[in-house]
Design an enzyme around this catalytic site. Structure first.
Site, mmCIF file in Angstrom:
data_model
loop_
_atom_site.group_PDB
_atom_site.id
_atom_site.type_symbol
_atom_site.label_atom_id
_atom_site.label_comp_id
_atom_site.label_asym_id
_atom_site.label_seq_id
_atom_site.Cartn_x
_atom_site.Cartn_y
_atom_site.Cartn_z
ATOM 1 N N HIS A 15 39.708 59.981 47.694
ATOM 2 C CA HIS A 15 39.541 59.955 46.238
ATOM 3 C C HIS A 15 39.945 58.627 45.647
ATOM 4 C CE1 HIS A 15 39.989 64.201 47.305
ATOM 5 N NE2 HIS A 15 39.123 64.408 46.355
ATOM 6 N N HIS A 20 31.662 62.487 47.444
ATOM 7 C CA HIS A 20 31.945 62.535 48.883
ATOM 8 C C HIS A 20 30.677 62.787 49.687
ATOM 9 C CE1 HIS A 20 36.053 62.734 47.594
ATOM 10 N NE2 HIS A 20 35.879 63.907 47.022
#
Ligand SMILES: Nc1ncnc2c1ncn2[C@@H]1O[C@H](COP(=O)(O)OP(=O)(O)O)[C@@H](O)[C@H]1O
Ligand SMILES: Nc1ncnc2c1ncn2[C@@H]1O[C@H](COP(=O)(O)OP(=O)(O)O)[C@@H](O)[C@H]1O
Ligand SMILES: [Mg+2]
Ligand SMILES: [Mg+2]
Ligand SMILES: [Mg+2]
Ligand SMILES: [Mg+2]
Lengths: 215, 333, 333, 215
Positions: free
Chosen positions: B219, B57
């Site tokens: 995700h 991320h």
């Protein structure tokens, strides 16, 4: 040497169990990940393989300990290497199972069932999931129920029942809409896929069965 | 799979080695257990702020470690929450005695691992509070589910709480502030493409050339619905509607508008998104007084965007404006 | 084609509208002819610095307009050089009377359009100098060809010359400095994927799942050679070798190491690249005293990386460190 | 009205020429872009279409002017709307061609040839390319050579020769390794593709031919 009708679990078997776990999660890594890719984030295979490979690395230091100590070592290793949801859940399972096995190098079948039930209770209070929410709980609850001794039982027979129940529980998650874990974000779209944690639970029990002294 | 990596196993470790080499003035990195910390931590008389989550991320969270923001970040494997020992060790390293706030994104794994970590820290006699961020309106909120995911508001909470901690606020104050940011922030995201998790080697989902996933997280999980590709302006309308119609905005409110890229979306497209999001916000009577446009909370190389709105006020705006010096966000210093 | 756009024709215009809305404190945008300028331009007693080029390389150049860097940037259509009237109008808007430096990347189109612009400005009585950046070692340099392309060193030149201009240096001094940066900078890039130009609608080149393009520029043009995908460390060795073996580095030199993402490459990979590039630089005896890691000069959503080395010295390092306040680069302010 | 054997170029024809250009570049946009994608940056089609669409928009204001003024208007429009390499090159062509046509509303065939030659000279000194470097120069040099009047010539016939020569020149660029422009970055890999600027030059001449009064 074990007798022909195995109805107890000793330290050596627990160590073999963990070795089989390391192998089975390595072997089924892609399968677990594929299930997790469908309704999660595609890491369950890697998580389980990483965790039990780490456990395997700790076995030399654990193998001469009592079962409580081994379970605790397994728990701490899983907690500190798996991450994700499954790490704390399986970690808590072994941590809670350890309490009843403290100081013991062998567990009777009754003790195994009670111990695992304590582990499951810990897991469920950690994850706050109940049966029907499309999590590993759907495999573990019926499985550990089936593990309870019956007349003329052996641990091997009980494990066969538990594995069958776990597989059935796993299959039951296919049509479910997930209510817990990452799959729940998908809402209705989570239906039609087996929960990956159910499969890893089935594999966990199968590895134990495999680890039992043949007889 | 085409990635600039050496092996899936080493991605996080090697990236952290590169990161600390590039930013040695700002951060230190510890391995086993792994965490990134401010070069000057522990900072005396300051509440420590720690966040963490799966890797993939970036720049979140490591890019936000530094003065005015995080004291430490705990990176897990790609898309996998970190383990409690990481947070425990990080807390030990950065807590100056004024206590530690853990900022946790609402994912079952993150929540449980941070919970375990808080237990461990407390067992060691440490003072620790946790706030769970759950700003993603794509997910239906209910006590019967895992609840909403934590996405864009996480960064805003980290910045604002970092400023408050820097200003000397107590642990309870910083915790309450974090809860307030979470309560006043809402996000929604969509993807044009999937991403490929390194150890998986193929895209998490297949998306035809003319379809998009709506309501995705960070995700690579599929979104709530799949639909045909639409012009950017329509997509923005569809992202903004559930954000604005959800609590807690009303006409006249001052807001921060955060347009985020998911990793593979060029900046030129983010500005096109920002332009329209601003228009929609104005139409709803909102005054966009602060903004952030860029790829700050990503999903590897996924193409897509998320929009976050945060209601500002006299408390939050100056904290947002306060100086920050991290590798990913810096101003005023 | 999957992009967050409304129509290929409006990409640049809408992105600029979004950009100026997001950064009204830093920049102003003019249309027809189109340019981005510092909000406070013209700045008294300061040489003006203007750059420009095709769009699709964001944040370059608009993201570098602001205090300590560019006074104006002229964006062309996607991958197409701007037209002379843009540079002429920008010069008129930002020249405070101390003259203007045009920083031009060496592409035939850019060079000719900036040449025409300089002619126009001179015809209006303006004082203007141009420096052509040609740092790309992927291209063989020869007086019989178009010469090397301008890539990563452009940004370093803009930053360093911006600082010099801010410090009051004369047009001739800033021009000479720009030439020095260009002479001391070398770059090389590679791509994992093509990019898709909006008005074309399909990838500029097809690249099989296991192949990469080596020696690419920033316009989706194919590179010098195509080869099998390799581990990141090998790719870095292959990028660094021609850079280091070319002029002008020698053991003991201090350098700035700039690892750039081409748009679709996540930051986690850039740090893996940086880690290895640093190792290779050290092996060659170079001291990496400054660095930049991020996607600063891009090729739309292309996945790939470029590496730039700039030899530093007592003149360049403080100018690099000097404060800068733009939407894409900011420190010290 | 024009006579049957056209051998001069008047303002109205020039205006029609520019209109045909706008159409032809719109029509051939993808083809030009495909050539540019192979060895350049995939924008030549869009560049030419954008430029001549802008020229078309200016024609109302230019149509009553002399040819020099029209050419100059075309030049300035191309320079300020095309960008890239082709903008300044075609822009310079028309700018230099304008000088000889100042004040004239009609050009003889000789004047057309001389004017275009002046345009080409400007283009070549702007781009510094010579024949054989895989640029539009490879089409334009032989074409404007073929435009020179011969005995019993007409402008239409001359243009047919020029177009044929331009096409031949364009074809000749296929095996060439580019030495100028963006294609030169590819080195040997630039061989095997036609230069996109050559095709746009052919189209420019064909549009002029089309614009001639039929006869
Ligand atoms: N609240 C919960 N209670 C019990 N099991 C859960 C819960 N949430 C998730 N799980 C189990 O965890 C599995 C996913 O594990 P894993 O993929 O390793 O972690 P993550 O979801 O964080 O990526 C799910 O398939 C499910 O069986
Ligand atoms: N130096 C030059 N001299 C003449 N023509 C050139 C030169 N450089 C490029 N060209 C022509 O320009 C064409 C490319 O134009 P275009 O694609 O519009 O611009 P760019 O190359 O800047 O993208 C080439 O095909 C070639 O014919
Ligand atoms: Mg998972
Ligand atoms: Mg996970
Ligand atoms: Mg171009
Ligand atoms: Mg081109």
């Amino acid at each position: 040497m074990e007798t022909m009708t195995v109805n107890s679990l000793d330290s050596a078997t627990v160590v073999r169990w963990m070795q089989h776990c390391a192998e089975t999660y390595q072997q089924h890594k892609d399968e677990l990940t594929a299930l997790d890719a469908a309704i999660g984030d595609a890491d369950h295979g890697a998580n389980m393989a990483r965790g039990f490979t780490a456990v395997q690395g700790k076995l030399d230091g654990l193998k001469d300990k009592d079962i409580g100590a081994i379970f605790k070592g397994v728990a701490m290793t899983l907690i500190s290497t798996v991450g994700g949801a499954s790490g704390p859940l399986y970690g808590t399972f072994f941590l809670q199972a350890a309490s009843g096995a403290n100081g013991k190098t062998s567990l009777t079948q009754e003790e195994v069932a009670a111990d695992f039930a304590a582990g499951l209770k810990g897991l469920m209070s950690r994850g706050k999931a109940v049966v029907g929410e499309k999590t590993m709980v759907d495999a573990l609850v019926p499985a550990l129920d089936a593990l309870k001794p019956v007349a003329n039982d052996t641990l091997a027979a009980a494990l066969d029942r538990a594995i069958a129940a776990a597989r059935k529980g796993a299959d039951s998650t296919v049509p479910m809409v997930a209510k817990k874990g990452r799959a729940s974000y998908l809402g209705e779209r989570s239906a039609g896929h087996m929960d990956p944690g159910c499969l890893s639970s089935v594999l966990l029990l199968e590895a134990l069965k495999q680890a039992l002294p043949s007889g | 799979m085409k990635k600039l990596i050496n092996s899936p196993e080493n991605v996080v470790h090697e990236a952290l080695e590169g990161m600390v080499a590039a930013h040695a003035d700002l951060i230190k990195v510890q391995f086993d257990p792994t965490f990134i910390m401010r070069a000057d931590a522990p900072v005396k008389n300051k509440v420590a702020i720690i966040s963490g989550g799966g890797s993939g991320h970036e720049p979140m969270h490591g890019g936000f470690v530094g003065r005015g923001m995080l004291d430490a970040a705990c990176p897990g494997a790609v898309f996998t929450s970190p383990t409690p020992d990481q947070m425990q060790a990080a807390t030990k390293a950065v807590d100056s005695g004024k206590g530690t706030l853990l900022i946790v994104k609402n994912y079952t794994g993150d929540v449980m691992n941070f919970e375990l970590a808080a237990d461990l820290v407390r067992a060691d006699g440490g003072q620790v509070e946790s706030v769970i961020i759950d700003d993603d309106v794509a997910v239906k909120d209910s006590t019967w589910t895992a609840g909403r995911r934590g996405v864009g508001a996480t960064i805003l909470a980290e910045k604002i709480c970092g400023a408050a901690a820097e200003a000397g606020q107590s642990l309870a104050e910083v915790r309450d502030l974090c809860q307030k940011v979470n309560a006043q922030g809402r996000s929604m995201g969509m993807a044009l493409t999937s991403c490929t998790v390194p150890h998986v080697g193929k895209p998490t989902f297949d998306l035809p050339e003319d379809e998009i996933e709506f309501g995705v997280g960070i995700h690579g999980e599929p979104g709530r619905t799949r639909m045909k590709l639409k012009p950017a302006d329509e997509i923005v309308e569809m992202l903004m509607e559930p954000i604005i119609s959800d609590l807690p905005y009303k006409s006249g409110d001052e807001v921060l508008l955060f347009v985020n890229g998911l990793g593979g979306t060029p900046q030129i497209e983010l500005y096109i998104i920002y332009r329209k999001a601003l228009e929609v916000a104005k139409r709803a009577g909102l005054k966009v007084t602060r903004n952030l446009v860029g790829s700050y909370i990503t999903s590897l190389e996924m193409a897509g965007t998320s929009i976050t709105l945060l209601k500002l006020d006299h408390q939050l705006t100056p904290l947002w404006d306060a100086p920050v010096l991290t590798s990913a966000l810096r101003w005023g210093l």
